[in-house]
Design a protein around this motif. Structure first.
Motif: not given
Length: 367
Positions: A43, A48, A241, A261, A312, A315, A349-350, A356-357, A359
């Motif tokens: 991602v 993202q 994604f 996400d 979603d 998460r 997820l992190t 983040r971004g 997954p």
């Protein structure tokens, strides 16, 4: 994806049949799906930047930068056009057929908390294309065989991919505003004809878009006027994604709301999915024990007309005092376009730094 019969084997069969009835012909080669795997979807971090399309049976992924396409043209028997919800595009039908008339921007044509879904500026987030347009199905009405029925649309092009670095655990998906266009689309035989221009232009450009039967959509970049490759062939991906324009309840109505996400399934290609809920204490045992005999076919029904079943739901987005995290009380059962059934669950997820971004999920073929 899948169960491919090699052309060479077929050609050998023809040749042998014609030349020597006593020749032994090899059986067609069947490509079996991968039985298990772990996917780290590329991602691209907290901005993202990428839409990522994953094929479970081959454990492959294909990515494209979110802001490289604008319109997607259905390759089915219908004439439907989608807009790029991953960059917050929005459109409004105007009461004119004249693409060369000067138009002005309309700030209400946008994705956000004040934009009601009933205004019809974005596509139905289920992915269902059929409907009268203005958000019932697609925001752009089905392209009519009668040219005079096809109006000009005002197009808010949304945002470029963001480049700022957010706080750890947050996202920054929106970059610079991409401006505005006006478009008009008609039909020519089995093709789409797209007229497009900047709002102040009194002349326009035109591009022809042809349907490609092996794909769900043919995609167009309105800045370059060129077709672009976005999704793999419709039989070669299962889930995606992406940043995503959704509907969200607000009072007695829905507003347009943008999700990071987000995961969609290949509803147009035929993939389907459902969720199995558990508890944090028992999920490991239940996931391990879940077998093909446990699959409930009726549970796939919703996802045949709604690409958001995973959405979603995998998460927690976090908040002022909490970091984002996966929901460790559920896993998913996915059936691909060839009927292969997989179980999958999310692991991250992190990244290790909490950004983040990044997954990660694991999956296994059910036999």
């Amino acid at each position: 994806m899948k169960k491919s019969i090699f052309i060479l084997a077929f050609a050998s069969f023809i040749f042998a049949s014609c030349s020597d009835d006593n020749t032994t012909v090899d059986e067609p080669v069947i490509v079996k799906p991968i039985e298990s795997g772990t996917v780290k979807a590329a991602v691209g971090g907290p901005n993202q930047p990428n839409q990522v399309f994953v094929d479970l049976s081959t454990n492959t992924q294909t990515g494209i930068k979110r802001d490289t396409w604008d319109l997607g043209f259905s390759t089915g028997s219908d004439f439907r056009v989608i807009i790029n919800g991953s960059v917050k595009m929005a459109v409004k039908k105007l009461d004119t057929n004249n693409i060369d008339a000067v138009q002005t921007a309309d700030a209400t044509v946008a994705v956000g908390y004040t934009t009601l879904s009933t205004l019809g500026y974005v596509d139905d987030p289920t992915g269902v294309l059929a409907g009268s347009g203005a958000g019932i199905g697609t925001a752009i009405a089905e392209i009519s065989a009668t040219a005079a029925d096809n109006k000009v649309y005002l197009v808010n092009m949304g945002f470029e991919v963001g480049t700022t670095t957010p706080n750890v655990g947050s996202v920054a998906l929106d970059g610079t505003a991409r401006g505005w266009k006006k478009i008009r689309i008609i039909r020519e035989g089995n093709d789409y004809i797209v007229d497009y221009a900047n709002l102040a232009d009194t002349t326009h450009k035109t591009v022809k878009i042809s349907k490609k039967a092996d794909f769900n959509f043919t995609f167009l970049n309105l800045t370059s006027g060129q077709e672009v490759s976005v999704q793999p062939a419709k039989k070669q991906w299962d889930l995606s994604f992406t940043g995503f324009t959704n509907y969200f309840p607000s009072g007695e109505s829905n507003i347009t709301y943008y999700f990071a996400d987000f995961i969609t399934t290949n509803v147009h290609g035929g993939s389907s999915v459902y969720m199995v809920e558990s508890s944090a204490e028992t999920i490991d045992a239940e996931y391990t024990a879940f077998a093909k005999a446990n699959v409930l076919e009726t549970n796939f029904t919703k996802s045949k007309t709604d690409q958001r079943v995973i959405g979603d739901s995998w998460r927690n987005g976090g908040g002022p005092s909490t970091q984002p995290s996966i929901k460790d009380t559920r896993f998913y059962i996915l059936k691909d376009t060839d009927g292969n059934v997989f179980k999958l669950r999310f692991r991250a997820l992190t990244n290790d730094a909490g950004e983040r971004g990044y997954p990660v999920f694991e999956y296994q073929l059910l036999k």
